[in-house]
Motif scaffolding. Sequence first.
Motif, short mmCIF file in Angstrom:
data_model
loop_
_atom_site.label_atom_id
_atom_site.label_comp_id
_atom_site.label_asym_id
_atom_site.label_seq_id
_atom_site.Cartn_x
_atom_site.Cartn_y
_atom_site.Cartn_z
N ALA A 153 36.84 27.84 -34.55
CA ALA A 153 36.30 28.74 -33.13
C ALA A 153 36.83 29.85 -32.82
CB ALA A 153 36.60 27.99 -31.89
N HIS A 154 38.06 30.47 -33.17
CA HIS A 154 38.81 31.67 -33.25
C HIS A 154 38.15 32.57 -34.07
CE1 HIS A 154 41.70 34.81 -32.35
NE2 HIS A 154 42.14 34.79 -33.71
N ALA A 155 38.20 32.08 -35.37
CA ALA A 155 37.81 32.81 -36.53
C ALA A 155 36.19 33.38 -36.53
CB ALA A 155 37.87 32.10 -37.92
N LEU A 156 35.32 32.54 -36.09
CA LEU A 156 34.05 32.69 -35.91
C LEU A 156 33.60 33.78 -34.79
CD1 LEU A 156 32.47 29.29 -36.44
CD2 LEU A 156 32.40 31.01 -38.14
N ALA A 157 34.44 33.89 -33.79
CA ALA A 157 34.42 34.78 -32.83
C ALA A 157 35.01 36.21 -32.88
CB ALA A 157 35.12 34.22 -31.49
N LEU A 158 35.75 36.49 -33.99
CA LEU A 158 36.16 37.60 -34.56
C LEU A 158 35.25 38.60 -34.78
CD1 LEU A 158 39.20 36.59 -37.09
CD2 LEU A 158 39.17 37.39 -34.70
N THR A 159 35.21 39.76 -34.37
CA THR A 159 34.18 41.03 -34.40
C THR A 159 34.77 42.18 -35.31
OG1 THR A 159 34.83 42.01 -32.60
CG2 THR A 159 33.09 40.43 -32.30
N ASP A 160 33.83 42.61 -36.04
CA ASP A 160 34.10 43.82 -36.66
C ASP A 160 34.13 44.98 -35.87
OD1 ASP A 160 31.38 44.50 -36.68
OD2 ASP A 160 30.97 44.02 -38.68
N SER A 161 33.87 46.37 -36.46
CA SER A 161 33.80 47.56 -35.62
C SER A 161 32.63 47.98 -34.92
CB SER A 161 34.20 48.75 -36.40
OG SER A 161 33.38 48.84 -37.65
N ASP A 162 31.41 46.88 -35.61
CA ASP A 162 30.11 47.02 -34.58
C ASP A 162 29.79 45.91 -33.87
OD1 ASP A 162 29.53 49.73 -36.33
OD2 ASP A 162 29.01 48.45 -38.16
N GLY A 163 30.72 45.18 -33.83
CA GLY A 163 30.55 43.88 -32.94
C GLY A 163 29.98 42.93 -33.38
N VAL A 164 29.69 42.72 -34.70
CA VAL A 164 29.17 41.56 -35.65
C VAL A 164 30.25 40.55 -35.77
CG1 VAL A 164 28.26 40.89 -37.71
CG2 VAL A 164 27.64 43.01 -36.87
N THR A 165 29.95 39.30 -35.29
CA THR A 165 30.81 38.22 -35.30
C THR A 165 31.10 37.69 -36.72
OG1 THR A 165 29.21 36.80 -34.70
CG2 THR A 165 30.60 37.72 -32.96
N VAL A 166 32.19 37.11 -37.07
CA VAL A 166 32.23 36.40 -38.43
C VAL A 166 30.87 35.26 -38.52
CG1 VAL A 166 33.54 34.59 -39.67
CG2 VAL A 166 34.76 36.69 -38.56
N ALA A 167 30.86 34.59 -37.60
CA ALA A 167 29.56 33.66 -37.49
C ALA A 167 28.42 34.40 -37.93
CB ALA A 167 29.44 33.20 -36.07
N GLU A 168 27.94 35.52 -37.36
CA GLU A 168 26.82 36.25 -37.69
C GLU A 168 26.71 36.69 -39.13
OE1 GLU A 168 25.86 37.77 -32.96
OE2 GLU A 168 27.15 39.17 -34.61
N ALA A 169 27.77 37.35 -39.43
CA ALA A 169 28.21 37.68 -40.99
C ALA A 169 27.73 36.68 -41.73
CB ALA A 169 29.35 38.61 -41.05
N MET A 170 28.40 35.52 -41.71
CA MET A 170 28.16 34.27 -42.42
C MET A 170 26.61 34.03 -42.62
SD MET A 170 31.47 31.90 -41.71
CE MET A 170 30.92 30.57 -42.91
N ARG A 171 26.07 34.01 -41.53
CA ARG A 171 24.60 33.36 -41.77
C ARG A 171 23.94 34.59 -42.09
NH1 ARG A 171 25.38 33.13 -35.79
NH2 ARG A 171 25.72 30.79 -35.20
N ALA A 172 24.13 35.84 -42.00
CA ALA A 172 23.34 37.11 -43.01
C ALA A 172 23.63 37.06 -44.17
CB ALA A 172 23.94 38.48 -42.35
N GLY A 173 24.94 36.17 -44.52
CA GLY A 173 25.16 36.22 -46.02
C GLY A 173 24.89 34.72 -46.53
N GLY A 174 24.11 33.95 -45.96
CA GLY A 174 23.33 32.70 -46.43
C GLY A 174 24.34 31.47 -46.07
N ALA A 175 25.45 31.66 -45.42
CA ALA A 175 26.26 30.61 -45.23
C ALA A 175 26.05 29.99 -43.75
CB ALA A 175 27.62 30.99 -45.26
N ASP A 176 26.53 28.64 -43.69
CA ASP A 176 26.22 28.03 -42.41
C ASP A 176 27.66 28.20 -41.40
OD1 ASP A 176 25.77 26.58 -39.81
OD2 ASP A 176 25.54 24.78 -41.08
#
Length: 424
Positions: A153-176
């Motif tokens: 929960a903590h990891a997936l909510a982390l964001t990059d400098s553009d506000g993209v979360t880990v969860a969103e980046a994983m989905r964009a990279g083909g991971a669930d």
Amino acid sequence: MTTADPLAERFRAMWAELAGVGRDPATGGYLRYAWSTAELTCREWFTAEAVRRGLAVRADGNGNLWADWVPSGVDPAAPAVVTGSHFDSVPHGGGYDGPLGIVSALLAVDELRERGFVPARPVTVAVFVEEEGARFGLACLGSRLLTGGVSAAHALALTDSDGVTVAEAMRAGGADPAAAGPDPDRLARIGVFVELHVEQGRALVDLGAPVGVASMIWPHGRWRLEFTGAGDHAGTTRMVDRRNPMLTCAHTVLATEAQARRLGAHATIGRISVRPNATNAIPAQVHAWLDARAADDTALATLVEAIGADAAARARADGTSVAVVRESDSPPVAFDPDLTDRIATAVGARPTGAVPVLPTAAVPVLPTAAGHDAGVLAGHVPTAMIFVRNPTGVSHAPNEHATDDDCAAGVRALAAALADLAGE
């Protein structure tokens, strides 16, 4: 005439396939952030190279990759001898930090096969995600998730400098992202972990050795310093009326240097964020990130407390305020001493017919102040590290380097370690 080392030639050819991926031609450094196009390209390259070698590749729920060499007759569920590293980089970092351990692992498998070695237990090459923490701010994210060192929960909510979360980046990279979190089954399959890494320093240069073995990792961490003042006009506000948090930050940068030198530790403020970040405006807020490292926990705590006290004292004088927020910390890691001795012995040995790794049987054993996935895994499985000489001593910068011959020595060292550990 000197004959070129065939293994160094193979390393050079393989390294060239990755050399341009994510490299900024303007700086010569790399921009391989976790789940970025550059890192995904590297992961695709790794998968293709592993499959070409007949290794079974799969991604875990956290995005880490595992390529298993399981010869016929070997129990695939048996605890494996695991090696590997990461592809991601710091901003404009060097190319060897991380990828060297992955390329060397694949070449070590080739080297063992050419010798006719057949492991008695699985040998696995791993690729960990977001080791540097350059995109989402938490170093060794993939290995921390694997071991339960951070919650999903903590990891997936982390964001990059553009506000993209880990969860969103994983989905964009083909991971669930729903599959992220502790993986006790995969962790139980790691019998031992050996990470090869370019040395981040010049101890091996001074010792005249192409490879060495790690003894420990200094405790280290990251803290966010939040300086708050009053935004105002840069031209019309009298100097006496200003509450400038940039001034407090600047003083703290100097205090950080002084305290680290006084205590024989390492401390750096290498990143700041300013609001509103305008040339003609006094800042309202400045965030600065402190990287601090010391030989033991007590020394590290003393260092951070001293820096915080200096910052607070200066804030009072400047009419500003400061808050010190811990973002991550890693305790000291003493690598398994029996495993370290065993690998040093294996690396220093000269099997009949094999090219010696070192000119003598003495393999340097040295500490490091740099963090690694091996440090996270060390709390759960026997873990060791092999270092390859860095002639510049520079790391996290474009001048980071290792010669092809030294990289070949590193491959042979890793192959010797894997053969010793997987030949039981």
